[in-house]
Scaffold this active site. Structure first.
Site, mmCIF file in Angstrom:
data_model
loop_
_atom_site.group_PDB
_atom_site.id
_atom_site.type_symbol
_atom_site.label_atom_id
_atom_site.label_comp_id
_atom_site.label_asym_id
_atom_site.label_seq_id
_atom_site.Cartn_x
_atom_site.Cartn_y
_atom_site.Cartn_z
ATOM 1 N N ILE C 489 0.083 23.231 -5.053
ATOM 2 C CA ILE C 489 -0.159 23.997 -6.224
ATOM 3 C C ILE C 489 1.001 25.032 -6.363
ATOM 4 O O ILE C 489 1.054 26.233 -6.940
ATOM 5 C CB ILE C 489 -1.204 24.931 -6.296
ATOM 6 N N GLY C 490 2.053 24.512 -5.646
ATOM 7 C CA GLY C 490 3.457 25.431 -5.700
ATOM 8 C C GLY C 490 3.841 26.012 -4.394
ATOM 9 O O GLY C 490 4.901 26.369 -4.096
ATOM 10 N N GLN C 491 2.742 26.115 -3.293
ATOM 11 C CA GLN C 491 2.977 26.906 -2.254
ATOM 12 C C GLN C 491 3.597 26.252 -1.324
ATOM 13 O O GLN C 491 4.200 26.717 -0.081
ATOM 14 C CB GLN C 491 1.586 27.164 -1.460
ATOM 15 N N ALA C 531 -8.040 30.337 -0.183
ATOM 16 C CA ALA C 531 -8.135 30.883 1.065
ATOM 17 C C ALA C 531 -7.083 30.901 2.310
ATOM 18 O O ALA C 531 -7.212 31.118 3.330
ATOM 19 C CB ALA C 531 -9.635 30.499 1.848
ATOM 20 N N ARG C 533 -6.004 28.702 3.723
ATOM 21 C CA ARG C 533 -6.671 27.820 4.794
ATOM 22 C C ARG C 533 -5.951 26.547 5.296
ATOM 23 O O ARG C 533 -6.233 26.030 6.271
ATOM 24 C CB ARG C 533 -7.973 27.702 4.592
ATOM 25 N N GLY C 740 -0.632 32.469 2.108
ATOM 26 C CA GLY C 740 -0.452 32.167 0.760
ATOM 27 C C GLY C 740 -0.917 33.462 0.215
ATOM 28 O O GLY C 740 -0.158 33.765 -1.003
ATOM 29 N N GLU C 741 -1.947 33.991 0.399
ATOM 30 C CA GLU C 741 -2.558 34.893 -0.409
ATOM 31 C C GLU C 741 -2.138 36.423 -0.104
ATOM 32 O O GLU C 741 -2.256 37.365 -0.914
ATOM 33 C CB GLU C 741 -4.016 34.890 -0.367
#
Lengths: 155, 296, 784
Positions: C489-491, C531, C533, C740-741
């Site tokens: 997703i872009g990460q 998450a 994860r 990521g978050e």
């Protein structure tokens, strides 16, 4: 609803297209010419994902009617690389980490390309200003700015 | 809550061959057709459902709508079809009308300004229109072709309300004319948006002044305020204060007078309370910036 | 070629190799869902939505819409009454007998063009009897508030969600640890405050889009822009009574997710239509406006916080009551509340804790997962309170944070023992980066300058048994395919997985192909791309799959060479023997095997490795006390610091310098980690400065880019110092944890603290717009 037959050049190739009067250039590129690199992010001229170069200058293709494009010359992201050689902007966007999800990337590239076409030696401020209409939610922008600076240096 | 259309609803694009043809078509289809220039307001408002035209009449390229011409004896004419980026990049505009360049560069984004036009900005008469203040301060006059032929519409009497102007069905604004600015003049446009660039104005202040020995202060000011009333506002009380004096307290009093002259509303961009305070602060800044230029 | 063991090359893990997804993204070749060409049979969907926030749906008359030429079918709630939901089954595809927010789908149309489908919506007649609505979660939680879900007691949910039927509370998570009442008298300083965090929207540049096709046997294929192809398969199969294996989800590249493309949001709608027009693909694409007001939002939060410390700054007690504005349906939001609950102390060691984290139904858009869910909201309040406490006892804020941050071996508020973590190192790094303690001069006379700092923690918020799997297939050209079900997703997860596979196998990074698009029919299972994860969980699955393939390769060569596999290694795509000094390129035998001596047959065959990973150690928590041995898998911790300026003339905030550091366990790709830290900071900064849904009586007043602004190139600091520390995760691949978050979690609090430092005024509630700051300065008498 009547169709309008228009002839235009897209990425150097002459195209003849029949389009309804309410279609935008963005729709024509994506749905008639299958040039899906140009993205639809808001359809209201705010996000810049649909940016292409029209007659030498960056435009939001969602803000141009297809029927107005008679005789126009359009460059899309698909037209940036030449014979497999990436444009310097593409190369440095890849190398500096200016791309994450990639959805804003085509618009960013075309805005930056138009900038370098009119100003080969832009300052950092010039670059930020030229890209202020290209929203990116992933990168935080600075790597994109660096990529354009590097591309300008080899331009 | 009205949801925006995904694209434009069904409508047709009309490309007339002459001003007469365009005017006749627009008059015959009053209420269901609109002249179409850069499209950057038009497409947005049609998508939003605010405007519901059946026909968009493209008047770009018709007589008098293209090109920028500068006559050193008379002034500047900008065709209705000329996008803001072309205006801002034009050497004569840069040299003689830098305020216009500054105003153009505050509009939305670069790629939008490749399409957006000054005449379109003026004719759509949004209270937030960024170039309108400069156009007013520079004594702009629209050249209009209508069912009865050509006429001139000075901007001083042009705006009636948001989106409401002196234009009638069948009218096509073909260009905007600016007389030569007075010698030794200077201008400044200050805009406050939520973002540093690209937003609509929460408030905008245009200040323009020239040296005039006939007034006590030696300076004659024109000020225009954006986004703080149904039309662009000329705070004449502020202008008169500055005609008397330009010392610090006069500038402060003028800023206060500008604030008192406006009637903003609360909306998604800002409250009336903040807008009034910002009109005061930005008027002070804009007037000071203009004076600093003139005193150089 | 013989290489001694000690000279083993480093391998790609830990290297900033180039991403493997960006060439196609830079050339426009990358395929997103809206880019797939479906030909002339394609139909377009549009949705009729509720115009009122709460009401009884008396009538939906679609007859006129059906009669419009070009309309192929219309569906309503009566056609599909089944409830779905990731954690609490409370939502149907369309409103059935009651509408609960403005924008809720009531009916959908499929037509030959999008314009006709749109025009048909005006022909659908609704009759709705309006009901009193709930717009404030704190009020909505009270007894006697208008009840939104009278059937709450019948909703299906897992045993870690605690709804309170007969009220609007769909989950109530509690912690009771120690004795807060006994602790207050021992406190030298107590700060008690209420903080409101508004709803914000994710704003991926790609709006939601999904295309569904049903064949004549009722098998469904869904192409969607999703973070959760497998979760969608499971949920949608149940909703539409299709066997899971007949519900195929194909997930192309995603143009930004940030949580909003997790679970199911609008994807059921094209399926509902496609099942009625079999053979026709049906495309549904949210407009930008719909993306704002109909999609998952980050739920609003009201925090009531009370925290106390002794005279030396040691935290003694915390009472934290959170009312989450869960919106109309809280199928996903209940777990946001749970996460906010079990992490409610933030990364602090506090002996006495009383937490109530309460998810409340309101007549607002439904809350859902948003990057670091629950954590940005919680930390926005909590880290301001820590700042206030340090001020109150006169202690330097960095010293205060370092005194109280959680350390390995501490017991966290849920009873779990904290693993080792480098949060103190993170604090030191960010403090040094902005010259903490040094008073900086403003850049101009009309500016006020200040600095702020905040720390954070976050655990992957997921069911205890969220699993991952991977397949590694060796090819005869020297490459290998890695199949996974986690989404790019872009990460950069495809890149990180390729690095882990290459490292584990001993293959060059460039040899790894990650198979996309994710296709539930062919890709191995992955719970969801959420998450933070994947690096950890999917990384473990990939590592195990690569180890499996590696072992098969070594066993095969050992058999052929009559050696012990322990003496063999794979380096740079070549199997080598440390004993015999033999070597053979992997590509020579991984598909076709190896010949036995003297043409006596063959051994081996195509090499395929598989791996799966699922945490098995997460336990339940006591419903009344929130206590249990292990609430979560692990916590990633970090810190952020900012140096800012406020314009006294306008109130505008400018970030001059920003620094962030997180303990990522192991940076599989340092440059990608930095990319997440920078982008996350800017997203957090944007939410702090600009963002908030303007909800008035359920109407979203700013559902467009014109009125909902996000940061642009002009608004960001020119440099963001992105740093990390590496305290290895015991069960992470190469020690890695996700990041990521986390980068946006502490940002609002850090900026709020900096604004206080610069102006002397505490503005608790974001967004910190120029207007809000300026008017606060006026009210405080600092400017006129």
């Amino acid at each position: 609803m009547s169709l309008h037959r228009i002839t235009l050049k897209v990425n150097g190739s002459t195209e003849i297209v029949d389009v309804p009067g309410n279609w935008t250039l963005l729709q024509m590129l994506r749905e008639k010419l299958a040039l899906t690199g140009t993205k639809n992010g808001c359809a209201s001229g705010e996000c810049g994902a649909c940016t292409v170069i029209m007659n030498g200058d960056a435009v939001n293709s969602c803000m141009v009617l297809a029927a107005e494009c008679e005789g126009a010359e359009i460059i899309t992201v698909e037209g940036l690389s030449k014979e497999g050689q990436l444009d310097a902007l593409q190369k440095f966007m890849i190398e500096t980490g200016g791309i994450q999800c990639g959805f804003c990337t085509p618009g960013v590239l075309l805005s930056a390309k138009a900038l370098l076409m009119r100003n080969p030696n832009p300052s950092e401020y010039d670059i930020r200003e030229a890209l202020a209409g290209n929203l990116c939610r992933c990168t935080g922008y600075n790597r994109i700015i660096t990529a354009v600076q590097k591309a300008a240096a080899v331009h | 809550m009205r949801n925006a259309h995904p694209g434009l609803p069904e409508l047709d694009y009309v490309k007339p061959g002459s001003l007469e043809e365009a005017s006749k078509f627009l008059a015959a289809h009053a209420g269901e057709s609109r002249p179409f220039l850069g499209g950057t307001d038009c497409i947005v408002r049609i998508r939003d459902g605010a405007w519901k035209p059946k026909y968009l009449v493209d008047v770009k390229g018709l007589e008098g709508t293209t090109g920028i011409s500068f006559d050193p004896a008379k002034g500047l004419t900008i065709g209705a079809a000329v996008p803001m980026n072309k205006v801002a990049a034009h050497p004569d505009v840069q040299k003689h009308y830098p305020l216009l360049v500054e105003a153009c560069n505050w509009v939305a984004s670069y790629q939008l300004r490749s399409r957006a036009t000054i005449v379109g900005n003026v004719c759509n008469a949004s209270p937030a229109g960024d170039t309108i203040g400069a156009a007013i301060c520079l004594d702009g006059v629209l050249n209009v072709f209508g069912p009865d032929g050509y006429r001139k519409e000075p901007l001083t009497t042009f705006f009636f309300g948001p989106g409401k102007t002196a234009l009638k069905p069948g009218d096509i604004a073909t260009s905007i004319f600016f007389p030569l600015p007075p010698k030794e003049s200077a201008g400044k446009y200050l805009k406050l948006g939520r973002n540093r660039l690209g937003d609509l104005a929460i408030v905008g202040v245009t200040a323009f002044a020239y040296k005039d020995a006939s007034v006590a202060s030696g300076y004659r000011f024109r000020i225009a305020l954006a986004s703080v009333g149904p039309t662009p506002i000329r705070p004449t009380a502020a202008e008169e204060i500055l005609a008397k004096s330009i010392d610090e307290s006069a500038v402060e009093a003028a800023a206060q007078a500008a604030m008192d002259s406006c009637t903003p509303i609360d909306d998604t961009r800002g409250t009336a309370r903040y807008r009034k305070l910002m009109i005061r602060n930005l008027t002070r800044q804009a007037v000071s910036a203009v004076l600093a230029q003139l005193k150089k | 070629m013989v290489v001694a063991r000690k000279e083993k090359t480093a391998g790609p893990v830990g290297q900033s190799v180039l991403r493997n997804d960006v060439l196609e993204k830079a050339t426009g070749a990358a395929v997103y869902t809206d880019d797939i060409q479906f030909g002339p049979g394609l139909l377009f969907a549009r949705v009729k939505r509720s115009p009122v926030p709460h009401g009884i749906l008396k009538k939906v008359d679609v007859s006129k819409a059906l009669a419009l030429p070009g309309v192929k079918c219309v569906v309503t709630g009566k056609d599909y009454p089944d409830l779905m939901g990731l954690y609490l089954k409370d939502r149907a595809t369309f409103a059935v007998d009651r509408v609960r927010f403005i924008g809720e789908p009531v009916a959908a149309v499929a037509a030959v063009t999008e314009e006709i489908a749109e025009a048909a919506l005006d022909l659908i007649e609704l009759e709705i009897e309006e009901l009193p609505a709930v717009f404030d979660p704190e009020l909505g939680a009270q007894k006697g508030a208008p009840l939104l879900h009278p059937d709450l007691e019948n909703y299906v949910h897992p045993n870690f969600i605690f709804p309170e039927p007969g009220t609007n509370i769909s989950n109530h998570f509690k912690i009771r640890r120690g004795d807060v009442e006994a602790a207050w008298p021992k406190c030298a300083a107590i700060v008690e405050t209420k903080v409101r965090v508004p709803h914000i929207q994710h704003v991926p540049i790609e709006t939601h889009v999904a295309v569904a096709l049903a064949d004549d046997k009722g098998k469904v294929t869904l192409w969607s822009s999703t973070q959760s192809p497998f979760a969608q398969r499971a949920m949608l199969a149940k909703t539409f009574h299709v066997p899971e294996s007949d519900m195929r989800v194909i997930a192309t590249y995603v143009g930004g997710g940030f949580g909003c493309k997790a679970g199911v949001t609008m994807e059921a709608i094209p399926i509902a239509l496609a099942l009625k027009v079999k053979g026709h693909p049906v495309k549904f694409r949210l407009t930008r406006e719909e993306e704002f007001y109909t999609n998952f939002v980050r739920q609003g939060l009201i925090l009531n916080l009370k925290v106390g410390c002794d005279k030396d700054g040691n935290l003694l007690a915390m009472e934290n009551t959170m009312y989450w504005d869960g919106g109309a349906y809280t199928e996903y939001g209940v777990n946001v509340t749970r996460a906010g609950g079990y992490s409610s102390t933030g990364p602090f060691d506090i002996p006495n804790v009383k937490t109530d984290s309460i998810c409340v139904y309101t007549n607002h858009p439904s809350g859902g997962p948003y990057r670091g869910f629950g954590m940005s909201e919680l930390h926005t309040g909590l880290l301001q309170v820590m700042d206030m406490l340090a001020e109150k006892i006169g202690m330097d804020k960095v010293e205060f944070l370092k005194k109280n941050v959680i350390q390995g071996g501490d017991t966290v508020a849920t009873g779990m023992t904290m693993h080792e973590t480098g949060i103190k190192e993170c604090v030191d790094k960010v403090a040094a980066a902005i010259d903490w303690g040094k008073k900086e001069a403003p850049t101009a006379p009309n500016k006020l300058r200040g600095k702020g700092i905040a720390v954070m923690w976050k655990a992957p918020a997921m069911p205890p048994n969220a699993g991952s799997s991977a397949i590694v297939k060796m090819n005869s050209d020297g490459t290998l395919d890695v199949s996974i079900g986690g989404q790019e997703i872009g990460q950069g997860t495809f890149t990180a997985m390729a690095q882990i596979a290459a490292q584990t196998l001993g293959m060059p990074y460039d040899a790894v192909r990650v198979s996309g698009p994710i296709d539930t029919k062919y890709s191995p299972y992955e719970w969801q791309t959420v998450a933070s994860r994947l690096t950890w969980s999917m990384g473990n699955a990939v590592r195990l799959a690569a180890q499996d393939a590696r072992q098969k390769i070594l066993n095969l060569v050992a058999e052929a060479w009559k050696e012990d596999p322990k003496d063999l290694d794979i380096q740079d795509g070549v199997v080598i023997s440390y004993k015999s000094e033999e070597s053979i390129p992997v590509k020579d035998f991984v598909v076709y095997g190896l010949p036995k001596e003297n043409d006596q047959g063959w051994i081996g065959g195509p090499i395929v490795g598989t791996g799966s990973f699922m945490p098995t150690y997460v336990t339940g928590l006591d419903p009344e006390t929130g206590q249990g041995p292990r609430a979560v898998v692990h916590y990633t911790t970090g810190a952020q610091a900012v140096d800012i300026e406020i314009d006294k003339e306008t109130g505008r905030l400018e970030v001059l310098r920003a620094a962030a550091a997180f303990d990522v366990g192991k940076a599989i790709n340092p440059d990608l980690v930095a990319g997440q830290i920078e982008g996350g900071f800017v997203q957090g900064m944007s939410s702090a400065m600009f963002e908030g849904a303007m909800l008035e009586n359920g109407v979203w007043r700013n559902p467009s880019f014109v009125d909902y602004r996000i940061a642009t190139t002009m608004d960001v600091p020119p440099k963001i110092d992105a740093m990390f520390v590496e305290t290895a995760q015991d069960d992470g691949p190469y020690g890695a944890r996700g990041v990521g978050e986390h980068p946006m979690v502490p940002t609002i609090a850090a900026l709020a603290n900096a604004i206080k430092d610069a102006t002397g005024v505490r503005i608790t509630n974001p967004p910190f717009s120029a207007e809000k700051i300026y008017l606060a300065l006026v009210d405080a008498g600092i400017v006129k």
